[in-house]
Design a protein around this motif. Structure first.
Motif, short mmCIF file in Angstrom:
data_model
loop_
_atom_site.label_atom_id
_atom_site.label_comp_id
_atom_site.label_asym_id
_atom_site.label_seq_id
_atom_site.Cartn_x
_atom_site.Cartn_y
_atom_site.Cartn_z
N ALA A 17 -14.41 3.94 34.01
CA ALA A 17 -14.72 5.12 34.81
C ALA A 17 -13.48 5.98 35.02
CB ALA A 17 -15.32 4.70 36.14
N LEU A 18 -12.30 5.36 35.00
CA LEU A 18 -11.10 6.13 35.25
C LEU A 18 -10.60 6.82 33.99
CD1 LEU A 18 -9.17 3.74 37.63
CD2 LEU A 18 -10.19 5.92 38.19
N ASN A 19 -11.13 6.41 32.90
CA ASN A 19 -10.69 7.05 31.65
C ASN A 19 -11.70 8.10 31.27
OD1 ASN A 19 -8.52 5.27 31.39
ND2 ASN A 19 -9.92 3.68 30.65
N PRO A 20 -11.20 9.26 30.91
CA PRO A 20 -12.14 10.33 30.59
C PRO A 20 -13.11 9.87 29.52
CG PRO A 20 -9.90 11.16 30.63
CD PRO A 20 -9.81 9.67 30.75
N SER A 21 -14.38 10.03 29.82
CA SER A 21 -15.35 9.57 28.86
C SER A 21 -16.05 10.72 28.17
CB SER A 21 -16.40 8.70 29.56
OG SER A 21 -16.98 9.44 30.60
N ILE A 22 -15.78 11.95 28.67
CA ILE A 22 -16.37 13.11 28.03
C ILE A 22 -15.21 13.96 27.51
CG2 ILE A 22 -17.82 15.15 28.39
CD1 ILE A 22 -18.95 13.62 30.85
N SER A 23 -15.19 14.19 26.25
CA SER A 23 -14.05 14.93 25.71
C SER A 23 -14.19 16.39 26.10
CB SER A 23 -14.01 14.79 24.20
OG SER A 23 -15.20 15.32 23.65
N CYS A 24 -13.12 16.98 26.49
CA CYS A 24 -13.15 18.34 27.00
C CYS A 24 -11.77 18.95 26.85
CB CYS A 24 -13.56 18.27 28.48
SG CYS A 24 -13.31 19.78 29.36
N GLY A 25 -11.74 20.22 26.61
CA GLY A 25 -10.44 20.85 26.40
C GLY A 25 -9.76 21.36 27.64
N CYS A 26 -10.42 21.22 28.83
CA CYS A 26 -9.84 21.84 30.03
C CYS A 26 -8.73 21.01 30.64
CB CYS A 26 -10.94 22.12 31.05
SG CYS A 26 -11.53 20.64 31.89
N GLY A 27 -8.63 19.77 30.26
CA GLY A 27 -7.55 18.95 30.79
C GLY A 27 -7.86 18.27 32.10
N SER A 28 -9.02 18.52 32.67
CA SER A 28 -9.37 17.87 33.95
C SER A 28 -10.14 16.59 33.69
CB SER A 28 -10.24 18.81 34.79
OG SER A 28 -9.48 19.91 35.21
N LEU A 29 -10.28 15.82 34.76
CA LEU A 29 -10.98 14.56 34.66
C LEU A 29 -12.49 14.80 34.68
CD1 LEU A 29 -10.56 11.47 34.67
CD2 LEU A 29 -10.75 11.57 37.15
N HIS A 30 -13.17 14.22 33.74
CA HIS A 30 -14.63 14.29 33.71
C HIS A 30 -15.16 12.92 33.42
CE1 HIS A 30 -14.59 18.63 33.82
NE2 HIS A 30 -13.70 18.65 32.84
N THR A 31 -15.95 12.41 34.34
CA THR A 31 -16.46 11.05 34.20
C THR A 31 -17.97 11.07 34.10
OG1 THR A 31 -16.75 10.75 36.56
CG2 THR A 31 -14.55 10.30 35.68
N GLU A 32 -18.52 9.91 33.81
CA GLU A 32 -19.98 9.77 33.80
C GLU A 32 -20.53 10.07 35.19
OE1 GLU A 32 -20.65 9.24 29.89
OE2 GLU A 32 -22.20 9.22 31.43
N GLY A 33 -19.76 9.66 36.16
CA GLY A 33 -20.16 9.94 37.54
C GLY A 33 -20.23 11.42 37.81
N ASP A 34 -19.24 12.14 37.28
CA ASP A 34 -19.24 13.60 37.46
C ASP A 34 -20.46 14.23 36.79
OD1 ASP A 34 -15.61 14.11 37.07
OD2 ASP A 34 -16.82 13.31 38.71
N LYS A 35 -20.80 13.69 35.63
CA LYS A 35 -21.95 14.25 34.90
C LYS A 35 -23.23 14.04 35.72
CE LYS A 35 -24.30 13.82 30.46
NZ LYS A 35 -24.52 12.93 29.31
N ALA A 36 -23.37 12.82 36.23
CA ALA A 36 -24.56 12.54 37.05
C ALA A 36 -24.54 13.40 38.31
CB ALA A 36 -24.58 11.06 37.44
N PHE A 37 -23.37 13.55 38.89
CA PHE A 37 -23.21 14.37 40.09
C PHE A 37 -23.61 15.81 39.80
CE2 PHE A 37 -22.20 15.61 44.09
CZ PHE A 37 -20.89 15.85 44.46
N GLY A 38 -23.15 16.32 38.66
CA GLY A 38 -23.46 17.69 38.28
C GLY A 38 -24.95 17.90 38.09
N ALA A 39 -25.60 16.91 37.45
CA ALA A 39 -27.04 17.01 37.23
C ALA A 39 -27.77 16.97 38.57
CB ALA A 39 -27.51 15.85 36.35
N PHE A 40 -27.31 16.10 39.44
CA PHE A 40 -27.90 16.01 40.78
C PHE A 40 -27.77 17.34 41.50
CE2 PHE A 40 -29.13 14.13 44.75
CZ PHE A 40 -28.36 14.78 45.70
#
Lengths: 288, 168
Positions: A69-92
């Motif tokens: 969970a602490l390792n970025p699991s979604i590749s992204c060019g913005c340099g910020s942390l994005h986790t599975e939790g963030d994805k679920a949070f965003g969908a919520f």
């Protein structure tokens, strides 16, 4: 502290609205990275004792927690942390925003009768009008303006159907400034909505719709509150004097009608700010 | 304690200080200053609700009284044993109903509210108007109260009972 600062009622509580899929209750400490349903946790593979590494020269710094969970699991060019939790949070949050927009009665704020002009600065609202040379301003903040008794009703509401769930009402403390033309001081009234007055059950109201808590003279204009100005507290005040103060306010347009309309305005403004906050949060969390 | 005044309505622009002062004058006339009294000003919706619940009459009215002492002989002063019993009860004033009456009959609102309150206080003190005899007794009492009030204030209020008689 500015003269127009309004005291907080208590902790804000958000509850589920009529649309059952919204979850307006926010826990006091929001889960951050490790959403139990989505994160992958790795059991400890090392004893804690083994982490006490005396080999400083090794340059190895053991990590207590090593989780995907602490390792970025979604590749992204913005340099910020994005986790599975963030994805679920965003969908919520997407769903939540949709539901809140559905129940929003009107995207425009309700108008106050009596010729009051409204100025909004974030969560702070200022209503003003002139009455025969006197300037009257009413200031309130929608933060912490929902009484805590909604939490109790929310718990009870879990047994009720969606139609029976209570509607959220914002009843903020408000400050009335009365300034006569050319005067150096304003007469300032710190007012509030007594809690039992926002009960939803019919016939249970016992208090006045709104009440004055404190009265004092303060320097005119947005200067700092003078703590050494005598402040009249209404808790132990002569009731005849209190009634004169209420009549004084009523003559200047601050009466029960005003109080009811202020609650409607505050409720709409608070809801608007809540939706904006959710949208900003969604933008902050989501991977663009 | 004293007189607890609450204004739960927004239909009528009420002068709280004036109503309180008049109620204090009535209390002084009746010698009931040591007793607490509740005056609650409500609108038609609320007074109709209360009227329906307690009297099974689903209509608005001008005044409803809820005596603390339910079996007082008319005019007999209660003898409280404790401080908690120094209470006469509550009066609900249907101010919206009264305002409409005043508009129709060109009467002063606050004067009429005072007369209505005097009627309500009489009920708290055991007066009734179910029988002819009770009605006469209550009218006499209201006449006394308001004539004293008029003498002290220079106003000219009339008892509610007189208007009741027009409806009989």
């Amino acid at each position: 502290m500015l003269k127009s600062v309004v005291r907080a009622v208590g902790a804000a509580v958000r509850i589920s609205s009529v649309a059952t899929s919204t979850a307006r209750t926010l826990p006091l400490s929001c889960p951050t990275l490790c959403s139990p349903s989505s994160a992958t946790t790795r059991p400890f593979t090392r004893s804690l004792w083994m982490l006490n590494n005396n080999g400083a020269s090794s340059g190895y710094r053991p990590k207590l927690f090593s989780s995907k969970a602490l390792n970025p699991s979604i590749s992204c060019g913005c340099g910020s942390l994005h986790t599975e939790g963030d994805k679920a949070f965003g969908a919520f949050l997407s769903d939540e925003i949709k539901e809140e927009l559905k129940i929003q009665k009107n995207s425009n704020l309700p108008k106050m009768s009596g010729g009051w002009e409204l100025a909004l600065n974030g969560t702070e609202a200022k209503l003003s009008r002139n009455v025969a040379g006197e300037k009257i301003t009413v200031t309130f903040n929608v933060n912490n303006s929902i009484p805590p008794n909604f939490e109790e009703e929310a718990e009870q509401g879990q047994q009720k159907s969606a139609e029976e769930e209570p509607e959220i009402v914002s009843s903020p403390n408000f400050v009335v400034d009365v300034t006569k033309r050319g005067a150096k001081h304003s007469l300032v009234f710190d007012c509030h909505f007594p809690e039992d007055e926002v009960s939803h059950a019919e016939g249970e109201e016992e208090s006045d719709i709104f009440a004055i808590r404190e009265v004092s003279f303060q320097p005119e204009g947005d200067t700092d509150w003078k703590e050494n100005s005598y402040t009249l507290n209404t808790d132990a005040l002569d009731w005849a004097l209190y009634d004169h103060l209420m009549d004084f306010l009523a003559d200047r347009g601050v009466d029960n009608t005003f109080a009811d309309e202020l609650m409607e305005l505050s409720t709409a403004a608070e809801h608007q700010e809540y939706i904006k906050f959710l949208e900003n949060l969604h933008g902050f969390v989501k991977c663009n | 304690m004293g007189v607890i005044l609450r204004n739960l309505q927004k239909q009528v622009p009420l002068r709280r200080a004036r109503l309180r002062k008049d109620v204090e004058t009535l209390r002084h006339i009746l010698g009931i200053q040591k007793f607490d009294l509740g005056i609650v000003c409500v609108d038609n919706h609320r007074i109709q609700q209360i009227n329906n619940i307690y009297r099974k009459k689903n209509v608005p009215t001008d005044v409803l009284s809820f005596p603390f002492y339910e079996d007082l002989r008319p005019g007999k002063m209660p003898l409280p044993l404790h401080r908690d019993e120094q209470n006469l009860g509550d009066i609900f004033l249907g101010v919206e109903y009264v305002m409409k009456q005043c508009q129709e009959e060109s009467l002063d609102l606050h004067g009429t509210l005072t007369a209505v309150t005097a009627h309500g206080i009489c009920h708290l003190l055991g007066y009734r108007h179910e029988t002819e005899e009770e009605w006469t007794e209550m009218l006499q009492r209201e006449n006394y109260i308001l004539s004293e009030y008029n003498r002290l204030t220079g106003r000219s209020l009339e008892p509610l009972m007189k208007r009741c008689s027009q409806d009989r």
